[in-house]
Design an enzyme around this catalytic site. Structure first.
Site, PDB file in Angstrom:
ATOM      1  N   LYS A 108       0.861  -1.192   0.000  1.00  0.00           N
ATOM      2  CA  LYS A 108       0.000   0.000   0.000  1.00  0.00           C
ATOM      3  C   LYS A 108       0.889   1.231   0.000  1.00  0.00           C
ATOM      4  O   LYS A 108       1.940   1.232   0.649  1.00  0.00           O
ATOM      5  CB  LYS A 108      -0.890   0.009   1.257  1.00  0.00           C
ATOM      6  CG  LYS A 108      -1.655   1.310   1.450  1.00  0.00           C
ATOM      7  CD  LYS A 108      -2.525   1.309   2.699  1.00  0.00           C
ATOM      8  CE  LYS A 108      -3.157   2.689   2.889  1.00  0.00           C
ATOM      9  NZ  LYS A 108      -4.069   2.750   4.026  1.00  0.00           N
ATOM     10  N   GLU A 164      -8.607  12.122  12.628  1.00  0.00           N
ATOM     11  CA  GLU A 164      -7.820  10.932  12.993  1.00  0.00           C
ATOM     12  C   GLU A 164      -6.871  11.172  14.167  1.00  0.00           C
ATOM     13  O   GLU A 164      -6.014  12.050  14.112  1.00  0.00           O
ATOM     14  CB  GLU A 164      -7.017  10.477  11.756  1.00  0.00           C
ATOM     15  CG  GLU A 164      -6.263   9.186  11.985  1.00  0.00           C
ATOM     16  CD  GLU A 164      -5.795   8.541  10.687  1.00  0.00           C
ATOM     17  OE1 GLU A 164      -5.955   9.154   9.611  1.00  0.00           O
ATOM     18  OE2 GLU A 164      -5.258   7.428  10.762  1.00  0.00           O
TER      19      GLU A 164
HETATM   20  C1  LIG Z   1      -4.323  10.795   3.674  1.00  0.00           C
HETATM   21  C2  LIG Z   1      -5.517  11.259   4.050  1.00  0.00           C
HETATM   22  O1  LIG Z   1      -6.431  10.549   4.776  1.00  0.00           O
HETATM   23  C3  LIG Z   1      -6.097   9.263   5.270  1.00  0.00           C
HETATM   24  C4  LIG Z   1      -6.306   8.223   4.243  1.00  0.00           C
HETATM   25  C5  LIG Z   1      -7.521   7.571   4.133  1.00  0.00           C
HETATM   26  C6  LIG Z   1      -7.764   6.603   3.003  1.00  0.00           C
HETATM   27  O2  LIG Z   1      -6.839   6.346   2.227  1.00  0.00           O
HETATM   28  O3  LIG Z   1      -8.896   6.105   2.855  1.00  0.00           O
HETATM   29  C7  LIG Z   1      -8.526   7.790   5.074  1.00  0.00           C
HETATM   30  C8  LIG Z   1      -8.298   8.565   6.163  1.00  0.00           C
HETATM   31  C9  LIG Z   1      -6.946   9.056   6.483  1.00  0.00           C
HETATM   32  O4  LIG Z   1      -6.293   8.119   7.275  1.00  0.00           O
HETATM   33  C10 LIG Z   1      -5.915  12.667   3.752  1.00  0.00           C
HETATM   34  O5  LIG Z   1      -6.999  13.079   4.163  1.00  0.00           O
HETATM   35  O6  LIG Z   1      -5.149  13.380   3.095  1.00  0.00           O
END
Ligand SMILES: C=C(O[C@@H]1C=C(C(=O)O)C=C[C@H]1O)C(=O)O
Length: 363
Positions: A108, A164
């Site tokens: 990932k 988060e």
């Molecule tokens: C990286 C981001 O968000 C992160 C990535 C996410 C995802 O890939 O689904 C979800 C929430 C966050 O942990 C961002 O908002 O820029």
């Protein structure tokens, strides 16, 4: 601004002034341990090799509940000056990452992009933070002076509303609430609910999420006598997107393990970086512009080791003159990601900041 603000659902910290500045977490941890300061606040950059922006404030105040800013001033109009990279280039980058994910050791990787907004009159960081917190008092709203990071950051600030929590520590009790896996909100309530339920059922998104909880468990397990990591995530939302979330709780083995040290051990999680961490970080350094403080962590740590650190997402960096705002958002890419949907996901996430500033980017 010369202070720090972190507004959370249960309490708010506001500080003023900078008695000392630290450009690394280790220097700040030493200052706390030596009794040089009772409190350290600030931000860690996305790339752990870069300088942090931490300070020992002159004064501070904790109040209960989210920040109540009172009458909030208007923000000046902004326009989209440029996108970095252009959306088509982001799609191409994600496509190239998907090829790598299908063929190599990478499981990932998070791909991010930015929008540069320009204003004729200064955008005030606290006013922007106030707007974000008014719009979503449950979010972790923040405004941080980045001066301690030195050249290129003097007078700059980082402002955002993060959903988060990287780590929170009260005595031996720790909690994290990692997010990963995203779906858009819909205006029609039935369609909106379908999106949310679909996310809970999405193999791709559950896989993206599992990389993050696995990493957190791997880092925290050796440090804890008890650690509870639920098997399946729950659904959570902001005004703009649905997310998968896992509430994690633990009890520290060593009560001397402080919140800032925990933040540096956990950061960057696969929610903003990827798996395996070193390969994902290398891929991000190769592919993207410097992320600066986007994707880093914002928080505080006191001399008892307690503290809160949130992931620096749904945020923007404001220049010292207030005339430029750099908003950034990213999303986790796995082998079966679709590049166009990934672009749309970043557009939805950018809306948190852009909406507060009254700006729009084309779909
Ligand atoms: C990286 C981001 O968000 C992160 C990535 C996410 C995802 O890939 O689904 C979800 C929430 C966050 O942990 C961002 O908002 O820029």
């Amino acid at each position: 601004m010369d202070g720090f603000l972190l507004s959370r659902a249960d309490r708010t910290l506001r500080t003023a002034g900078a008695r000392s500045r630290y450009d690394s977490a280790s220097a700040a941890i030493t200052a706390l341990a030596d009794g040089d300061t009772e409190l350290v606040v600030g931000a860690l950059p996305f790339d752990p090799a870069r300088r942090a922006a931490l300070t020992a404030p002159d004064s501070w105040e904790f109040t209960s509940g989210p920040w109540q800013p009172g009458q909030v001033a208007e923000l000046p109009p902004v326009r989209v000056a440029r996108q970095v990279p252009e959306p088509a280039e982001h799609v191409a980058r994600v496509g190239a990452l998907v090829d790598r994910l299908r063929s190599g050791a990478l499981g990932k990787v998070v791909a991010a992009r930015s929008v540069v907004l320009a204003s004729e009159t200064p955008v005030d960081p606290e006013t922007l933070a106030a707007r974000l917190i008014q719009s979503n008092p449950r979010a972790n709203g923040f405004a941080v002076d980045l001066t301690s990071a030195g050249d290129g950051f003097r007078g700059h600030s980082l402002v955002g509303a993060s959903p988060e929590v990287l780590i929170s520590r009260r005595g031996r009790a720790i909690t994290c609430r990692p997010l990963a896996g995203t779906a858009p909100r819909r205006t029609d309530p039935a369609a909106d609910e379908r999106e949310g339920l679909g996310l809970l059922d999405s193999t791709k998104n559950l896989a993206e999420h599992a990389f993050v909880t696995a990493w957190i468990e791997e880092v925290l397990a050796p440090l804890c006598t008890e650690l509870s990591v639920p098997d399946a995530p729950v659904l959570t939302s902001t005004h703009e997107v649905w997310h998968l979330a896992t509430p994690i709780r633990g009890l520290l083995r060593d009560p001397a393990t402080d919140a800032l040290s925990l933040a540096t051990l956990l950061h960057p999680t696969p929610a903003v970086c990827g798996t395996p961490s070193d390969l994902a970080l290398a891929a991000i350094r190769e592919t993207e512009e410097e992320r600066r403080f986007y994707g880093g962590a914002v928080g505080w740590c006191d001399a008892q080791g307690d503290g809160d650190w949130v992931v620096a997402i749904r945020c923007a960096e404001i220049t010292a003159d207030g005339l430029e705002v750099l908003a950034t958002a990213g999303g986790g890419i796995v082998a079966d990601s679709d590049p166009q949907s990934e672009l749309d996901e970043t557009t939805a996430k950018l809306r948190t900041l852009l909406g507060a500033l009254g700006a729009v980017v084309a779909e």
